[in-house]
Write a protein that holds these residues in place. Structure first.
Motif, PDB file in Angstrom:
ATOM      1  N   GLU A 171     -36.497   5.300-100.415  1.00  0.00           N
ATOM      2  CA  GLU A 171     -37.569   4.750 -99.591  1.00  0.00           C
ATOM      3  C   GLU A 171     -37.305   3.287 -99.242  1.00  0.00           C
ATOM      4  N   ARG A 174     -34.962   2.803 -96.242  1.00  0.00           N
ATOM      5  CA  ARG A 174     -35.557   3.005 -94.919  1.00  0.00           C
ATOM      6  C   ARG A 174     -35.952   1.686 -94.270  1.00  0.00           C
ATOM      7  N   ASN A 180     -30.439   4.293 -91.835  1.00  0.00           N
ATOM      8  CA  ASN A 180     -31.442   5.322 -91.564  1.00  0.00           C
ATOM      9  C   ASN A 180     -31.434   6.337 -92.697  1.00  0.00           C
ATOM     10  N   ASP A 731     -40.522   0.921 -86.763  1.00  0.00           N
ATOM     11  CA  ASP A 731     -39.198   1.497 -86.552  1.00  0.00           C
ATOM     12  C   ASP A 731     -39.241   2.479 -85.391  1.00  0.00           C
ATOM     13  N   ARG A 804     -44.233   9.895 -87.995  1.00  0.00           N
ATOM     14  CA  ARG A 804     -42.834  10.089 -88.398  1.00  0.00           C
ATOM     15  C   ARG A 804     -42.507  11.587 -88.451  1.00  0.00           C
TER      16      ARG A 804
END
Length: 863
Positions: A171, A174, A180, A731, A804
């Motif tokens: 995590e 990210r 990625n 993002d 997401r």
């Protein structure tokens, strides 16, 4: 310039914070080179006398040399110049001026690790020929930034992002620019799979087994030099540096938190230093729960009549793990350190997936069937590791020798239960329940031995050499049974899932660097020998791949445009070698709708990477970096689906396998900006624009994939009154080729649904797929409190807009498939942290300590 240190000018706090300097060295006889015992070493400094109102020369420290000629003086001011006087019976006195080499430029850039390492200064072997070191005054202000760009890497500091508290390494990654991480934890760096290191070495731990609270910093090396492992050619290296001995004295941290699922985490670390012994310990316990949903549709043209398949999955995974680390440093001398450390990880994960499937024939009238399927899995694992490290600093600054041995063993057991029941189109006439059971175990051991030597030839030249040996041994045992739905008897299924492989890499490297005025250059060459042997343990079948010698050159040239700006051009050649399952020549039938087989004829792929970068350091600790890059890969290993006749099933089936595509290329431009607006606001921006081309015409006529893509990551930080920090990140990833292989096979199947990724598995590395654009945003709020800001509470929200969603498409001659996945949207976490400790200058010794703005506060505030 004048030094800016937290605290009121002249206060006790400020004085205590400045008196952390440490000078040491060795006194030798100039003619014989033997140590001089009982020599008197005195250190004087000109200071202002408040009574006489004049500058007077005062003794600020002293020592007698030991039998080996060594001396050590502590509790010194880090600012100003000193007069060193050494005298001994029968010898002429030696006088010289000395000071601490604090790099003002690095301080302004926020690189405290290197800039303030000079508070431990080695004066070397003191003879009449010893050189004079002079340094002006410096400015010490600010704090280390969230993200910074260095000459050979980018550095991300997780502790500077409040939303990282209470999470795991996958995590945290990210949030790192250029990196990625998909919903299954698969990591890409500039759209290719990197090497993952922990403390500079490969690891047997997966990213979801590393708590975020134990990570000190993350180093991203996009184009590694010959010094680094040559594997991971299409991408670079991501190095997770764990916390150890961050602050001097005795100190520690306690932390805890909870998420919206009610899962909590607890942890703590402590470091104690007394004389020549330093002890550090760390423990962390983490509970996890993850919920995902997947919707997938496929038009299958591989049979007649064709089929339409629809599947909806809901997956829930519960788990917990503990991470423990204990170690000690023994300071043999001022220049030599031996470190012993060990770590232990223990945990379990229990994913459960329920699936609903509809199958229709692509003809009129359609014939439909319904399927309900559940998959219940259990996974247990433990990891034991140990490290022995030695470091020696030579008298000449910049010369050092390091050596270390690392050994890790990872063991795991898994069980799975898959139950399927079929119905007619109306949901009636249920079939008996079909049951498939699986039980297996894995073992993975990793040994790495390495030694490195750095030699500063002269003021501008440096040579680095090293040797490395690594060995991985992996074994897997797996048994599959099918239960007779009528009699209840279990029938074993013959497969080839029991295997073992062993790979070994021997490497040597050398790099030479030099500086000529504004120009710096470095050339390197690495040689590697690779030996790979695998076998199926239930048979006599074996296979091997040996690459006796491969050469990997690297080069870098840098030109300093000004004190705050430079250009850099670098090149490297690297390799990706095929792994066990990519070479495995046997069909895997464990998923009837996702048959997979390796290719024993695969060749390694070689990647040439060129980068041209410009970096500018601006006022207020801001920076801007622009990098243009180009990668060209030959014999690219790619996932490929093909139709063939299966001799076991006596029908044509789609097989997921691997092929060497002729070549691939990627060209792009990346920008990294760190902008500070006064003391309250900061903004980081990281857009990346790139064009990808994969040429597979050697596999199939007209098989090419080309895609223009871009992504951007921004992080906005506001420092509010009352010690409150607000952070908002966003993002975006545009449409992109599917380049990442996941799991064992990574095929786009519609089978068992084992694991959190649902029935379809992770996106494969293939020229036949792409993903839709995706956007998501995170928000966090942190409040620091208590007198010295020793405690903090953090509230964080991830994927706050529930956006997401990962949509993946595959388009081949045999099927068209799309899927939509969502995992853990709108996650909320609450975390508490408390720092404690006491600064004692008597505990201060030469060590690889990191000092930053936070540490300076500790030095002044701990009582």
């Amino acid at each position: 310039m004048h030094a800016q240190i937290p605290g009121r000018p002249g206060s006790v706090t400020q004085q205590r914070m400045m008196n952390v300097g440490h000078l040491y060295g060795r006194v030798l006889d100039q003619r014989t080179g033997k140590p001089v015992e009982f020599a008197t070493v005195q250190l004087f400094q000109n200071q202002f006398d408040t009574i006489t109102k004049k500058i007077v020369k005062r003794l600020v420290g002293g020592a007698l040399t030991e039998e080996n000629g060594e001396f050590s003086i502590e509790n010194l001011p880090v600012l100003g110049e000193f007069q060193l006087l050494i005298s001994a019976i029968g010898y002429d006195s030696l006088e010289r001026n000395v000071s601490f080499d604090i790099d003002l430029k690095r301080v302004q850039q926020g690189d405290w690790q290197r800039a303030l390492a000079a508070v431990n200064k080695d004066l070397g072997n003191l003879r009449l020929s010893q050189r004079l070191v002079e340094l002006g005054e410096v400015v010490v202000s600010g704090s280390e930034p969230l993200y910074r760009v260095e000459l050979d890497k980018r550095v991300y500091n997780p502790s500077k992002d409040p939303s990282n508290a209470g999470t795991t390494a996958d995590e945290v990654l990210r949030k790192v620019p250029s990196v990625n991480v998909d919903l299954d934890g698969n990591v890409t760096l500039r759209n290719a799979t990197p090497q993952i290191f922990v403390d500079g070495r490969p690891t047997t731990l997966s990213l979801d087994q590393i708590p975020s609270d134990v990570i000190d910093r993350i180093e991203v090396i996009t184009n590694p030099s010959a010094k680094y492992d040559a594997s991971g050619g299409q991408s670079g290296i991501i190095n997770l540096v764990l916390k150890k001995n961050r602050r001097i004295g005795y100190n520690g941290n306690l932390r805890g938190g909870v998420d919206r699922y009610g899962k909590f985490n607890l942890g703590g670390d402590i470091n104690v230093r007394q004389k020549k012994i330093n002890v550090f310990a760390l423990a962390n316990y983490h509970q996890r729960k993850s919920v995902s949903t997947t919707h997938t549709e496929r038009d299958d043209f591989s049979s007649s009549p064709g089929l339409f398949l629809l599947q909806r999955d809901t997956g829930t995974a519960n788990g917990q793990f503990g991470y423990f680390n204990l170690g000690t440093d023994y300071f043999v001398t001022n220049r030599s350190t031996i470190t012993l450390s060990g770590n232990y990880t223990l945990g379990r994960f229990e994913p459960f997936t329920s699936a609903f499937l509809i199958t229709d024939t692509l003809r009129e009238p359609p014939v439909s069937t319904l399927t309900e399927r559940v998959s219940d899995n259990r996974r247990r694992f433990n990891n034991v590791g140990g490290t022995i490290a030695f470091k020696h600093l030579f008298p000449r600054e910049g010369d050092e020798l390091t050596a270390d041995l690392n050994y890790n063993v990872n063991r795991g057991r898994r069980t799975s239960l898959l139950e399927s029941q079929y119905f007619d189109a109306g949901g009636l006439n249920p079939s008996p329940v079909f049951v498939q059971e699986e039980s297996g175990s894995t073992g993975f051991s990793l040994f790495v031995g390495q030694t490195d030597y750095k030699r500063k030839i002269n003021k501008n030249s440096k040579l680095e050499t090293g040797l490395r040996f690594s060995q991985r041994i992996f074994d897997s045992q797996n048994d599959i049974w099918i239960r007779n739905p009528i009699t209840g008897d279990t029938i074993p299924v013959d497969d080839f899932n029991n295997y073992q492989y062993n790979d070994r890499v021997l490497a040597a490297y050398a790099t030479f660097g030099n500086q000529i005025r504004q120009f710096q250059y470095q050339f390197g060459l690495r040689a590697e020998s690779y030996f790979y042997d695998g076998r199926l343990t239930d048979t006599t079948l074996e296979y091997a791949n040996h690459y006796p010698v491969s050469l990997f050159p690297s080069a870098a040239i840098s030109y300093e445009l000004s004190n705050n700006s430079h250009l850099q051009l670098n090149y490297s050649r690297r390799i990706d070698r095929p792994g066990f399952f990519q070479l495995w020549p046997y069909m895997d039938y464990s998923d009837s709708l996702n048959l997979s087989r390796g290719n024993p004829g695969l060749k390694p792929q070689f990647t040439h990477t060129v980068e041209l970068g410009w970096e500018e350091q601006m006022e207020n600790n801001s920076s801007l970096a622009v990098t243009a890059y180009y990668k060209y890969t030959t014999n690219m290993i790619t996932r490929y689906q093909q139709l063939e006749l299966d001799p076991e099933l006596q029908q044509e089936v789609i097989v997921n396998t691997f092929q060497n595509a002729d070549a691939s290329s990627m060209a792009g431009v990346e920008l990294s900006a760190m902008l500070n607006f006064g003391k309250r606001f900061s903004l980081s921006i990281n857009p990346n624009v790139y064009q990808t081309l994969i040429d597979g015409t050697n596999i199939e006529a007209n098989l090419k994939a080309e895609q223009f893509s871009w992504n951007a990551r921004t992080n906005f930080t506001v420092r509010l009154p009352e010690q409150i920090t607000l952070q908002w990140s966003m993002d975006y990833q545009s449409r992109n080729l599917v380049m990442q292989g996941g799991g064992r096979w990574g095929g786009p199947g519609m089978g068992t649904g084992i694991g959190m990724s649902g029935a379809f598995g992770s996106p494969p590395a293939t020229v036949q797929g792409y993903t839709d654009p995706v956007f998501y945003s995170d928000l966090s709020l942190r409040k620091d409190f208590l007198k010295q800001r020793n405690a903090s509470v953090t509230l964080s929200f991830s994927d706050i807009f529930r956006s997401r969603r990962v949509k993946t498409y595959y388009d081949t001659d045999f099927f068209y498939q799309w899927s939509d996945r969502l995992r853990d949207p709108q996650m909320v976490r609450l975390n508490l942290s408390y720092r404690f400790g006491k600064f004692d200058t008597q505990l201060f010794r030469r060590k690889n300590l990191r000092m930053d703005g936070e540490m300076l506060q500790d030095l002044g505030g701990m009582q």
